[in-house]
Design an enzyme around this catalytic site. Structure first.
Site, PDB file in Angstrom:
ATOM      1  N   HIS A   1      -9.431 -13.171   6.607  1.00 56.09           N
ATOM      2  CA  HIS A   1      -8.569 -12.004   6.344  1.00 56.09           C
ATOM      3  C   HIS A   1      -9.346 -10.686   6.432  1.00 56.09           C
ATOM      4  O   HIS A   1      -8.939  -9.785   7.190  1.00 56.09           O
ATOM      5  CB  HIS A   1      -7.886 -12.159   4.985  1.00 56.09           C
TER       6      HIS A   1
ATOM      7  N   HIS B   1     -13.681  -5.299   1.521  1.00 53.81           N
ATOM      8  CA  HIS B   1     -12.693  -4.672   0.646  1.00 53.81           C
ATOM      9  C   HIS B   1     -12.235  -5.540  -0.517  1.00 53.81           C
ATOM     10  O   HIS B   1     -11.701  -5.036  -1.507  1.00 53.81           O
ATOM     11  CB  HIS B   1     -11.483  -4.184   1.469  1.00 53.81           C
TER      12      HIS B   1
ATOM     13  N   GLU C   1     -13.505  -7.190  -6.182  1.00 53.36           N
ATOM     14  CA  GLU C   1     -12.398  -7.713  -6.999  1.00 53.36           C
ATOM     15  C   GLU C   1     -12.441  -9.235  -7.132  1.00 53.36           C
ATOM     16  O   GLU C   1     -12.219  -9.769  -8.224  1.00 53.36           O
ATOM     17  CB  GLU C   1     -11.057  -7.306  -6.372  1.00 53.36           C
ATOM     18  N   ASP C   2     -12.732  -9.939  -6.034  1.00 56.90           N
ATOM     19  CA  ASP C   2     -12.535 -11.389  -6.011  1.00 56.90           C
ATOM     20  C   ASP C   2     -13.814 -12.213  -5.940  1.00 56.90           C
ATOM     21  O   ASP C   2     -13.738 -13.444  -5.852  1.00 56.90           O
ATOM     22  CB  ASP C   2     -11.644 -11.768  -4.803  1.00 56.90           C
TER      23      ASP C   2
ATOM     24  N   ASP D   1      -4.890  -3.761   5.659  1.00 55.03           N
ATOM     25  CA  ASP D   1      -4.863  -4.955   4.812  1.00 55.03           C
ATOM     26  C   ASP D   1      -3.429  -5.459   4.662  1.00 55.03           C
ATOM     27  O   ASP D   1      -3.145  -6.654   4.807  1.00 55.03           O
ATOM     28  CB  ASP D   1      -5.473  -4.603   3.454  1.00 55.03           C
TER      29      ASP D   1
ATOM     30  N   ASP E   1      20.780   4.401  23.019  1.00 46.96           N
ATOM     31  CA  ASP E   1      19.356   4.661  23.229  1.00 46.96           C
ATOM     32  C   ASP E   1      18.482   3.592  22.579  1.00 46.96           C
ATOM     33  O   ASP E   1      17.771   3.847  21.630  1.00 46.96           O
ATOM     34  CB  ASP E   1      18.980   6.057  22.732  1.00 46.96           C
TER      35      ASP E   1
END
Length: 717
Positions: free
Chosen positions: A49, A73, A77-78, A140, A260
């Site tokens: 990812h 990124h 956090e993870d 993301d 259109d």
């Protein structure tokens, strides 16, 4: 697909030969190590990812730090990674960017209004520090939406709604139109899959029936530009399914009525060539009035520059044309992100790229003084949701309306009682007409009066379904007595045409036969054109309403058809017996009759094999062929009754009445009547023209029906 560090470096080197390959490889290795053992919902290693997000940014030709931030990124956090470690390895700037993306990820932008306002404030604070934070976050979200099928259905719906409400409009506000369109379409696929599939099927059918329209028009445009000596590239595309769906919803039109659905871009070498190209296009194709915008002379705040024009293209189809230079196109594709794009190892010096610092300052200037969370949230929405209008009551309550809404819509949005009693409005303290279009952020005050009731002209002013429904309901109640009186005149005219009188007993019988409550309801429906006088007459005297046996049978009214071949009259011209006609064949639909002078016949000029030489049968035809007369008559007592009497005396049957314009002294009404032939209609028109109360009279041909005819052709060819 980018899967290795070498793949990513190769992609970056393509637009930035001076890239810091070593730092990108180090970030790739660090991110892979930190995410080791983690997997996505699809079962893939999680690090695929961040790599995909980095590739999306590389496709936008962004700087090394943005791409490295994408790779890292999710690390803070993870994973066990820390801010200080990222800072030590990749520098303070990257660490700040990664930390900013982490904080954005933790914001619950779809929460309650108060919390949502607080989080939006934090989002804009993060953007003001470095806009690249939101560029990484948008990429993301784009990759997450591309791979959303692996999530649980309820999670898919939540992410799709958040994308549609927040991230897609934000991308559009930043000028990243391609990303907005893709985010909207991916969310649309989740939120309304049936609608999206339906549009895709219609596209496939249209392409099979009409061929590759895009290739043909693109070739035509290139040829015209070359002949005029304008060097330019031309690209064509079909618009995204969600864009088409939104137009269908806004315009309340079916797919076949949309014109259109194709867009074309002309990329020139200079600004001067943009205007030369516009001249070429307008000389070759007919310009559509009101569909032209010059964003070159008046750029958008995010740097967007382009000329927009809508023209009538091949086969009468409308197409949108955007004309811009390559530098303008780069900004149009990436918006504010163009400030960080690289080419040949150096920051692109695009004269149209907006300085993000100034842009953010301009965007957030109005928010700084807002202490109230609700006011701040609405201020943000005013900027982000350009397809909506957010206005305010005098007490500060926010009213959300569609773009183009008027004070009438505003009044009914507050309460039906307020809308019905509206006599005027003030916008930002200034008295304005009720047809004024409300703009974002304006304060609207509704002026009411107890004796006021809705006016029929409000139906043309109102834009919301709520307002229109309430107005129609009120008008129906107010006009019930008028409709009953008009119904009495129509009934008298119809009955006298067959030598009968509309007695109370006869009308009661008609009401009972038609399963209505009473005679008043029958007359009201007759006067309001919900029922025709023929229906009422047939309910009492069916034997008299039937066609006289000596008249020409309607099934054999046209000479020149094959045995068993059916026909219909074209709704665009509604030919009558006595007019010169031609037939156009349709597969499985029989033959459609057109008057010889019908404008719509030009659609079939290149298909002579579908034309049939036909004529009406000699003899007396029954009075069953509808045509519409457009009358402007004096608004005096008894005038309309006199008109109805004259029509009945001429032997024509009134099928419908439609009031299209009312003024204090005159009103305009469309009278649809059933005639035997053209001579009977002309005779009636001469009689009506002799009336002193008739100011204008003509045969009416409905442009809406003409549009339906075009749509039918396009679906059948």
């Amino acid at each position: 697909m980018t899967t290795t560090a070498d793949d990513l470096v190769t992609l970056v080197r393509g637009f930035n030969p001076k890239t810091n390959e070593e730092l990108i490889r180090d970030a790739f290795s660090y991110g892979a190590r930190m995410h080791e053992g983690q997997f996505r919902h699809s079962g893939e290693p999680y690090f695929t990812h961040p790599v995909a997000v980095a590739a999306i940014l590389a496709e936008q030709q962004l700087d090394d730090k943005s791409i490295i931030t994408a790779l890292l990124h999710d690390t803070i956090e993870d994973t066990p990674a820390s801010y200080s470690e990222v800072q030590e390895l990749f520098g303070h700037e990257v660490a700040e960017l990664v930390d900013g993306v982490t904080k954005l990820t933790n914001l619950q932008l779809n929460s309650t209004e108060t919390k949502q306002a607080e989080n939006f404030r934090k989002l804009f604070m993060a953007m003001s520090k470095d806009l690249r934070v939101i560029l990484v976050k948008l990429s993301d979200r784009l990759h997450n939406m591309r791979t959303i099928k692996a999530m649980r259905p309820e999670k898919q719906a939540q992410k799709a709604r958040e994308t549609m409400d927040i991230f897609a409009p934000l991308a559009g506000r930043m000028g990243m139109q391609w990303m907005r369109e893709e985010l909207e379409d991916l969310a649309f696929r989740v939120l309304n899959p049936d609608a999206r599939s339906s549009i895709m099927r219609r596209f496939i059918t249209l392409q099979k029936e009409a061929g590759d329209v895009i290739a043909r028009i693109t070739t035509d445009m290139r040829s015209e530009l070359e002949a005029a000596g304008v060097q330019a590239d031309v690209f064509g595309r079909a618009k995204k399914p969600y864009s088409i769906w939104r137009k269908m919803e806004e315009k309340e039109q079916s797919f076949s009525r949309l014109s259109d659905i194709y867009g074309f871009r002309i990329i020139t070498q200079s600004e001067e060539d943009c205007y030369r190209a516009l001249g070429v296009i307008h000389r070759r194709w007919r310009a559509v009035p009101g569909r032209f915008k010059d964003y070159i002379s008046q750029p958008k705040t995010n740097g967007y520059r382009s000329i927009h024009a809508t023209v009538s293209g091949r086969d009468g189809k409308r197409v949108e044309v955007q004309i811009r230079t390559q530098q303008m196109h780069d900004v149009a594709e990436t918006g504010v992100a163009a400030h960080w794009s690289y080419r040949d190892g150096v920051r692109t010096q695009n004269p149209f790229a907006v300085d993000p610092t100034k842009w953010i300052a301009q965007l957030t200037e109005q928010f700084d003084g807002e202490d109230d969370h609700g006011a701040f949230l609405e201020a943000v929405k005013l900027e982000m949701y350009a397809d909506k209008v957010f206005c305010f009551t005098p007490k500060g309550e926010v009213i959300k309306l569609p773009r183009g809404a008027t004070p009438i819509d505003f009044a009914y949005a507050i309460h039906t009682r307020i809308g019905s009693a509206c006599v005027g409005a003030k916008v930002d303290g200034i008295r304005v007409p009720l047809w004024t279009r409300i703009k974002n952020g304006q304060s609207v005050e509704v002026i009411t009066a107890e004796a006021q009731t809705p006016q029929v002209t409000w139906l043309d002013i109102a834009t919301t379904g709520k307002a229109k429904t309430a107005i129609r309901r009120a008008l129906r109640e107010e006009d019930r007595g008028r409709f009953i009186k008009l119904g009495q005149e129509l009934a008298r005219s119809a009955f006298e045409m067959v030598g009968k009188k509309p007695t109370d007993k006869a009308l009661a019988t008609a009401a009972r036969t038609l399963r209505l409550n009473d005679v008043d309801e029958l007359l009201e429906q007759l006067g309001s054109a919900e029922r025709t006088s023929r229906e009422v007459l047939n309910a009492v005297y069916p034997e008299l309403a039937e066609i006289d046996g000596d008249e020409v049978d309607r099934k054999r009214a046209v000479v020149g058809l094959q045995p068993g071949q059916s026909f219909d009259r074209a709704t665009c011209c509604e030919p009558l017996p006595g007019e010169r006609i031609v037939g156009i064949t349709f597969r499985g639909k029989g033959v459609t009759l057109h008057a010889i002078d019908c404008d719509r016949l030009s659609v079939y000029e290149e298909q002579p094999e579908r034309w049939l030489d036909l004529r009406w049968h000699d003899g007396s035809h029954p009075a069953v062929y509808g045509a519409t007369l457009d009358l402007t008559v004096a608004n005096d007592r008894g005038v309309l009754g006199r008109i109805c009497t004259l029509i009945g005396e001429a032997g024509a049957n009134i099928a419908d009445l439609n009031f299209v314009d009312r003024k204090p002294d005159f009103f305009r009404v469309l009278v649809r009547a059933e005639f035997r032939d053209l001579a009977q209609m002309h005779s009636l028109m001469l009689t009506l023209e002799a009336e002193s109360n008739v100011a204008a009279l003509s045969r009416y041909r409905d442009s809406g029906r003409q549009a339906d005819a075009i749509a039918a052709v396009e679906q059948t060819l």
